[in-house]
Design an enzyme around this catalytic site. Structure first.
Site, PDB file in Angstrom:
ATOM      1  N   ALA A 277      -4.868   3.552  -4.471  1.00  0.00           N
ATOM      2  CA  ALA A 277      -5.631   2.987  -3.730  1.00  0.00           C
ATOM      3  C   ALA A 277      -5.347   1.314  -3.910  1.00  0.00           C
ATOM      4  O   ALA A 277      -4.742   1.042  -4.732  1.00  0.00           O
ATOM      5  CB  ALA A 277      -7.178   3.301  -4.220  1.00  0.00           C
TER       6      ALA A 277
ATOM      7  N   GLY B 281      -4.133   1.940   2.550  1.00  0.00           N
ATOM      8  CA  GLY B 281      -3.354   1.477   3.488  1.00  0.00           C
ATOM      9  C   GLY B 281      -2.314   0.153   3.412  1.00  0.00           C
ATOM     10  O   GLY B 281      -1.610  -0.102   4.245  1.00  0.00           O
TER      11      GLY B 281
ATOM     12  N   GLY C 251       0.350   0.358   1.941  1.00  0.00           N
ATOM     13  CA  GLY C 251       1.614   0.962   2.254  1.00  0.00           C
ATOM     14  C   GLY C 251       1.817   1.395   3.741  1.00  0.00           C
ATOM     15  O   GLY C 251       2.879   1.990   4.023  1.00  0.00           O
TER      16      GLY C 251
ATOM     17  N   GLU D 163      -2.509   9.743   5.274  1.00  0.00           N
ATOM     18  CA  GLU D 163      -3.329   9.956   3.884  1.00  0.00           C
ATOM     19  C   GLU D 163      -4.622  10.375   4.088  1.00  0.00           C
ATOM     20  O   GLU D 163      -5.118  11.328   3.422  1.00  0.00           O
ATOM     21  CB  GLU D 163      -3.204   8.704   3.165  1.00  0.00           C
ATOM     22  CG  GLU D 163      -2.068   7.790   2.533  1.00  0.00           C
ATOM     23  CD  GLU D 163      -2.016   6.662   2.085  1.00  0.00           C
ATOM     24  OE1 GLU D 163      -1.012   6.133   1.484  1.00  0.00           O
ATOM     25  OE2 GLU D 163      -3.172   5.845   2.471  1.00  0.00           O
TER      26      GLU D 163
HETATM   27  C1  5RP Z   1      -0.541   3.408   1.134  1.00  0.00           C
HETATM   28  C2  5RP Z   1      -1.679   3.415   0.102  1.00  0.00           C
HETATM   29  C3  5RP Z   1      -1.523   3.188  -1.416  1.00  0.00           C
HETATM   30  O1  5RP Z   1      -2.054   4.287  -2.028  1.00  0.00           O
HETATM   31  C4  5RP Z   1      -2.070   1.949  -1.805  1.00  0.00           C
HETATM   32  O2  5RP Z   1      -1.387   0.703  -0.863  1.00  0.00           O
HETATM   33  C5  5RP Z   1      -1.666   1.699  -3.201  1.00  0.00           C
HETATM   34  O3  5RP Z   1      -0.496   1.538  -3.775  1.00  0.00           O
HETATM   35  P1  5RP Z   1       0.186   1.184  -4.880  1.00  0.00           P
HETATM   36  O4  5RP Z   1       0.080   2.163  -5.659  1.00  0.00           O
HETATM   37  O5  5RP Z   1       1.648   0.883  -4.642  1.00  0.00           O
HETATM   38  O6  5RP Z   1      -0.497  -0.077  -5.454  1.00  0.00           O
HETATM   39  O7  5RP Z   1      -2.638   3.482   0.594  1.00  0.00           O
HETATM   40  O8  5RP Z   1      -0.760   3.247   2.335  1.00  0.00           O
END
Ligand code: 5RP
Length: 226
Positions: free
Chosen positions: A86, A98, A100, A106
């Site tokens: 998250a 989001g 990523g 998701e």
């Molecule tokens: C991707 C997401 C990821 O879960 C969120 O961005 C966290 O990423 P990370 O583990 O690299 O900090 O929602 O869409």
């Protein structure tokens, strides 16, 4: 006491998530750098699971490269658990996701799972959602109207760019990131923004919230339940 780096905390929570994986079943797998640690750990028990439903092309590639079969979400009516990171998580298990750009898939995989296990380092924990720019996947022809709707709420939305062009998601759409919001009522906010024409998915996960968060802290992995 040695201080663990953010990367080490991600490794710890990725490994800790293994105990929620049900042997003999298919596991829902999220996206991101924390999930990548989970996928690496999952490879150690790949012979004891049927496979995974993945939330992005990036996670699919990683899973398959490690020999973990990936199933289409339509082939699997229900999953016991979905494991994902998250960008923010509050005290009730409501999240912003989001970062990523994988939020739509998701949310789809989270919705078909009985339990959402969030894996995160403690920098992700917040009192009120909104400090991290809120990702919203949009149909490109609706972008400017959606930007104006967020402006009317006090938010500043901008289109996420990649290599000088709007980023294109796995679903062929764009992302706007909205700064300046304070999301006091995540359930109501998610329902409201979902109704705007052209919004594919809003990155508030309130209706698909976490029931457990494995939080990487200086004192080790804390298990928070909601
Ligand atoms: C991707 C997401 C990821 O879960 C969120 O961005 C966290 O990423 P990370 O583990 O690299 O900090 O929602 O869409």
């Amino acid at each position: 006491m040695t201080t663990l780096s953010q990367d080490e905390l991600k490794t710890l929570v990725g490994q800790a998530a293994l105990k929620y994986v049900v042997e003999g079943e298919i596991v829902g797998v999220g996206t991101g750098s924390t999930v990548n640690k989970f996928i690496e750990a999952l490879a150690s028990m790949k012979d004891r699971i049927k496979g995974a439903v993945s939330s992005s092309e990036a996670s699919t590639q990683k899973l398959e490269a490690l020999g973990i079969p990936v199933f289409d979400s339509n082939e699997v009516p229900e999953l016991a658990v979905y494991i994902d990171g998250a960008d923010e998580i509050d005290g009730k298990g409501y999240m912003v996701k989001g970062g990523g750009a994988a939020l739509t898939r998701e949310k789809i995989v989270a919705a078909q799972s009985r339990q959402f296990i969030c894996i995160a380092d403690e920098s992700k924990r917040v009192a009120v959602l909104g400090a991290f720019p809120l990702p919203v996947e949009v149909v490109p022809m609706a972008t400017q109207r959606i930007v104006a709707q967020f402006a009317a709420m006090g938010g500043q939305a901008s289109v996420r760019m990649k290599d000088g062009k709007p980023l294109v998601t796995d679903n062929g759409q764009h992302i706007v990131d909205v700064k300046g919001l304070k999301i006091e009522d995540p359930l109501a906010f998610e329902s409201q923004v979902n109704q705007w024409p052209g919004v594919v998915t809003v990155g508030v996960f309130a209706h698909q919230k976490a029931s457990v968060c494995l939080l990487g802290t200086a004192q080790g992995v804390k298990t928070l339940t909601y």
